[in-house]
Each structure stands twice: as structure tokens, then as C-alpha cells.
Scaffold this motif. Structure first.
Motif, short mmCIF file in Angstrom:
data_model
loop_
_atom_site.label_atom_id
_atom_site.label_comp_id
_atom_site.label_asym_id
_atom_site.label_seq_id
_atom_site.Cartn_x
_atom_site.Cartn_y
_atom_site.Cartn_z
N ASP A 40 0.83 -1.20 0.00
CA ASP A 40 0.00 0.00 0.00
C ASP A 40 0.87 1.25 0.00
O ASP A 40 2.01 1.25 0.48
CB ASP A 40 -0.93 0.00 1.22
N GLY A 41 0.32 2.34 -0.55
CA GLY A 41 1.05 3.60 -0.61
C GLY A 41 1.05 4.33 0.72
O GLY A 41 0.23 4.05 1.61
N GLU A 70 2.63 -2.47 -6.33
CA GLU A 70 2.90 -1.32 -5.48
C GLU A 70 1.91 -0.20 -5.78
O GLU A 70 1.88 0.33 -6.89
CB GLU A 70 4.34 -0.84 -5.68
N ASN A 71 1.13 0.15 -4.79
CA ASN A 71 0.17 1.24 -4.95
C ASN A 71 0.87 2.57 -4.69
O ASN A 71 1.62 2.70 -3.72
CB ASN A 71 -0.99 1.09 -3.96
N GLU A 72 0.61 3.55 -5.54
CA GLU A 72 1.18 4.87 -5.34
C GLU A 72 0.40 5.65 -4.29
O GLU A 72 0.97 6.39 -3.50
CB GLU A 72 1.19 5.65 -6.66
N CYS A 73 -0.91 5.47 -4.26
CA CYS A 73 -1.74 6.15 -3.28
C CYS A 73 -2.04 5.19 -2.12
O CYS A 73 -1.84 3.99 -2.23
CB CYS A 73 -3.04 6.64 -3.90
N ASN A 74 -2.50 5.75 -1.03
CA ASN A 74 -2.84 4.94 0.12
C ASN A 74 -4.31 4.51 0.05
O ASN A 74 -5.21 5.33 0.09
CB ASN A 74 -2.59 5.71 1.43
#
Length: 312
Positions: A40-41, A70-74
Motif C-alpha cells: 500500500d502507498g 505497489e500502490n502509489e496512493c494509500n
């Protein structure tokens, strides 16, 4: 034996992730299994370094069987986990789920895959849990697993056929409130569950697991729990977003090798274990009283229960 893909969800706890991975990669069957890691980001700038460090750890293993997302935002734990499970189950018909603080025993994967194989076609079984709370199991209970109306979200697995029932429909609360029989089914799994659902719908907590627990109950499903836990939660040290420091859930994980599992002949929950599990989830007498009052007079005493239940 069919090997289910593994979904591991991580955020910013490098040390917890390292310990979980170190045990997981030495499990028999791991190298033959597919691993999906969902990162998570960062929620804020102060988490950037710890998020980056955790991702560097994941990449350092250089595993041939891994896919890293891989997430850039949460997204937050709830959305990240549900999205990840949906992603994997679009490709596969079963899944094993771990979070970064779920430390697995050396036979965790073998236990999970044997159970997922054994109950693959039985619609009544909707979940396989790797964690088992420290409850009393009767001395005359001779099996390695038991059936529960309550699932644990620490190291668990399911099938596409069961996960299709997952729903976050807030209308489920009205359905429960309008039926005494359904309300009894929910309470049978622990008096805390109804309160958790209500607080989730009101936005006081962020939990995907409460919906899965309720969905299983609403579809008359059961979960499998091991008599000897295959998961130790290492996140109750105050480091997690959703877990405060608490030793009530501490267990000794299984140290024996698993080649076979003694399954019950019939899919019938043992009422003694059901009660023990429910009592454990509900908590002590003070919490039980608060939950009972909340069920009846929730809107008047919610602020007090939220505060006092944390004390006891």
C-alpha cells in the motif's frame, strides 16, 4: 495436492514483514506456490521512508514466484485487501491471505492447502483460518480442526465460490435488526460482532473483516479453525494501525509437521467449542454487559461504550 496462490499485504512495518517472510519462504511448498505481494502507498510524508524500506525488503528476496503490486496512493488496509483478493481470485479459484504481522508456522501452507483441498466442493465451508485463539478444547475432542461460526482474519484462505458472497452492503444491518433468528446467529459468533458491524457502518472503525464474518453467517457458512494455531500475530506490540498492544491473543504456534489432518466425520460444530470461541471473542463480563446494552440502547450509550470497552 493443489497449491493455492498466496497474497501478502504489507505497508510500512519492515521488521514484521521480514519475520513473516522469513518463515513463509521456508514453508514446504512455498517455492512451488505463486506469491502476490500488495504494497500500500504511504498515508502521509512521515510514512514515506518506512514504506520505501519495506518495499526494498520485498525486492531484496529476488523470488522467482513473486508478483509485486505497489500502490502509489494509500488505499488503507480494508480497500487494499479486498482489491487484492479480488485481483487474485479473478485469476485463481482459491487463495491464502497473509498480512505483514501474521507469522506462520513451518506447516502453515501445508495445513491450509490440505484443508482447501478437502472442502473445495462443500458449500457449507466458506473459510479456512490459520490462526486459532487460545480457547479451551475438550480433552475428548480428537480432531485437528473444528468448525466455527466465526472466522479469523490472521492467515486465512477461501475459494472463489465462497468469496463471491462478500458484500459491504450497509443494508445488512437492517436485515439483522428485523430478524430475531438472524440476530441470534450473529450473536452466536460473539456479542462483539454486531457492535463492530454497527460501528463500521457508522464510520467509527475501518474493517473489511467484519463484513466477511457477517456474510459467512448470513449464508449459513462455517469456518475451519486449527486446534493448534498455525499463525502467531506479531502485530500486537502497538506498532500497527489497527492493533494496539494486547497479549490476550498470544498463542504457541504448532511445532509438529503436518502430513495428514484428522477431519471430523460430519460437518457439525461442537457446541462446547462454539461457546468457548464466542466467550473469548465477546470478552470479560464488563464487555459482555456493554455489548448487551449496546444491542438494546446503542444510540444512547455509544459514546460511553466506545470509551469504557477500551479500558476493560
Amino acid at each position: 495436492m493443489k497449491l493455492a496462490p498466496i497474497a501478502l499485504f504489507v505497508y510500512n512495518r519492515r521488521n514484521h514483514t521480514r519475520r513473516t517472510l522469513e518463515s513463509l519462504v521456508t514453508n514446504p511448498g512455498f517455492t512451488e506456490s505463486l506469491l502476490y505481494v500488495f504494497c500500500d502507498g504511504a498515508k502521509s510524508e512521515k510514512d514515506l521512508d518506512s514504506v520505501r524500506s519495506t518495499r526494498e525488503l520485498i525486492h531484496s528476496y529476488e523470488l522467482e514466484n513473486v508478483t509485486i503490486i505497489e500502490n502509489e496512493c494509500n488505499k488503507g488496509l480494508a480497500r487494499s485487501l479486498v482489491d487484492g483478493i479480488n485481483y487474485v481470485l479473478q485469476k485463481h479459484d482459491r487463495i491464502i491471505v497473509l498480512e505483514d504481522d501474521c507469522y506462520p508456522s513451518q506447516d502453515f501452507l501445508q495445513f491450509m492447502n490440505i484443508c482447501l483441498d478437502n472442502y473445495e466442493s462443500d458449500e457449507r465451508i466458506m473459510n479456512v483460518s490459520g490462526y486459532a485463539p487460545p480457547i479451551m478444547i475438550p480433552d475428548d475432542y480428537t480432531y485437528d480442526i473444528y468448525f466455527s461460526y466465526r472466522f479469523s482474519s490472521w492467515g486465512w484462505g477461501t475459494w472463489r465460490r465462497a468469496w463471491k458472497y462478500y458484500s459491504k452492503d450497509s443494508g445488512i444491518l437492517k436485515t439483522i435488526d428485523s430478524s430475531i433468528s438472524i440476530k441470534k446467529k450473529v450473536d452466536r459468533a460473539g456479542l462483539d460482532l454486531y457492535t463492530m458491524l454497527k460501528w463500521q457502518i457508522e464510520g467509527k472503525i475501518d474493517s473489511w473483516a467484519v463484513f466477511w464474518a457477517i456474510n459467512i453467517i448470513m449464508h449459513d457458512g462455517l469456518s475451519i479453525n486449527p486446534v493448534r494455531s498455525r499463525i502467531m500475530n506479531i502485530g500486537h506490540d502497538g506498532s500497527g494501525v489497527h492493533c494496539s498492544a494486547d497479549g490476550r491473543y498470544d498463542v504457541q504456534i504448532n511445532k509438529q509437521k503436518t502430513s495428514t489432518i484428522a477431519f471430523p466425520d460430519a460437518i457439525i460444530p461442537d457446541n462446547r467449542i462454539v461457546k468457548s470461541y464466542s466467550d473469548f471473542q465477546t470478552g470479560n463480563l464488563f464487555k459482555k454487559m456493554f455489548y448487551v446494552c449496546h444491542h438494546r440502547f446503542g444510540k444512547f450509550i455509544d459514546p460511553f461504550i466506545s470509551l469504557i470497552s477500551r479500558v476493560f
